[in-house]
Design a protein around this motif. Structure first.
Motif: not given
Length: 260
Positions: A155-183
């Motif tokens: 389950q996705l969590g909410l934590y303080g934004c850290h501006k360091m990418g990684n576990n808070q970096f997401w890709m909102y794809r053109k097909d309207h899925r939102i993806m991290g590194l794997l999922y």
């Protein structure tokens, strides 16, 4: 026969990232991967490393990652890498010119080949409507994989934004899925309060699509019409409410040629 053997790349230090380099050499430089039927492979991670990083394990690992990126990525992919791992920018990765020359000497394929033929579900920046942090519009909390980027069903969590990418970096794809590194994001349930989870991409599922409403700043789950919301430090979906600041989100990077 490729001339690029299965040893650490020159300049790689100690531990971290060498697995990526070895894999890319195989895929892009004419190697082979063999699968032994019915084999079982396990990785037992020890409580601590039996060797020293010289007191700076973070920079050692980040140096190795950055060397991989400098060798294998083209300019646009490298720029995207630095958005994902901005902490790599100041790290001294050393001279990679010999590795690049070796890659060219052996006529290795471009990383585009890997994305197209090996990992087609992984988008490039040009395939995204927005990337980076998904931050509360009126606070400093970001959607976070809760430290479990490799745990299916997390389950996705909410934590303080850290501006360091990684576990808070997401890709909102053109097909309207939102993806991290794997999922990708998926709502597990059809009722208010249902959790927002990370799962494998499923091209037969209609539960993995989200629309961003630029007027309300809502992330709307297309199948249910419910909005991504914050419940404590967990991400859920609820009935959309324009007055609920917990349902208002903004993306770190957007692109004028790809409006949301």
């Amino acid at each position: 026969s490729s001339g690029i053997n299965a040893e650490y790349g020159d300049g790689q230090d100690i531990w971290g990232g060498e697995n990526i380099d070895l894999s890319l050499r195989v895929w892009l430089c004419g190697g082979e991967q063999w699968i032994s039927p019915c084999s079982k492979v396990a990785h037992v991670f020890r409580p601590k490393h039996p060797y020293s990083f010289g007191g700076d394990n973070f920079n050692v690992v980040m140096k190795n990652y950055k060397r991989n990126a400098l060798v294998w990525f083209d300019e646009s992919q490298l720029e995207f890498f630095f958005k994902w791992k901005p902490q790599a920018i100041p790290v001294d990765a050393g001279d990679v010119s010999e590795r690049v020359a070796l890659k060219e000497k052996n006529h290795c394929k471009k990383f585009d080949y890997f994305l197209k033929e090996v990992w087609p579900s992984m988008p490039e920046e040009k395939d995204c409507l927005a990337t980076g942090e998904i931050k509360g519009l009126n606070d400093n909390y970001c959607l976070d994989n809760a430290g479990s980027s490799d745990t299916h069903g997390q389950q996705l969590g909410l934590y303080g934004c850290h501006k360091m990418g990684n576990n808070q970096f997401w890709m909102y794809r053109k097909d309207h899925r939102i993806m991290g590194l794997l999922y990708v994001f998926e709502v597990l349930g059809k009722t208010p309060g249902s959790s927002l989870n990370l799962v494998w991409i499923d091209y037969n599922s209609n539960l993995q699509f989200f629309d961003y409403d630029t007027r309300t700043s809502h992330l709307v789950h297309r199948a249910t019409g419910l909005c991504v919301d914050r419940d404590g430090n967990k991400a859920v979906v609820n009935i959309c409410n324009e007055a609920a600041v917990s349902q208002q989100w903004t993306f770190q990077y957007t692109y004028p040629d790809r409006p949301l």
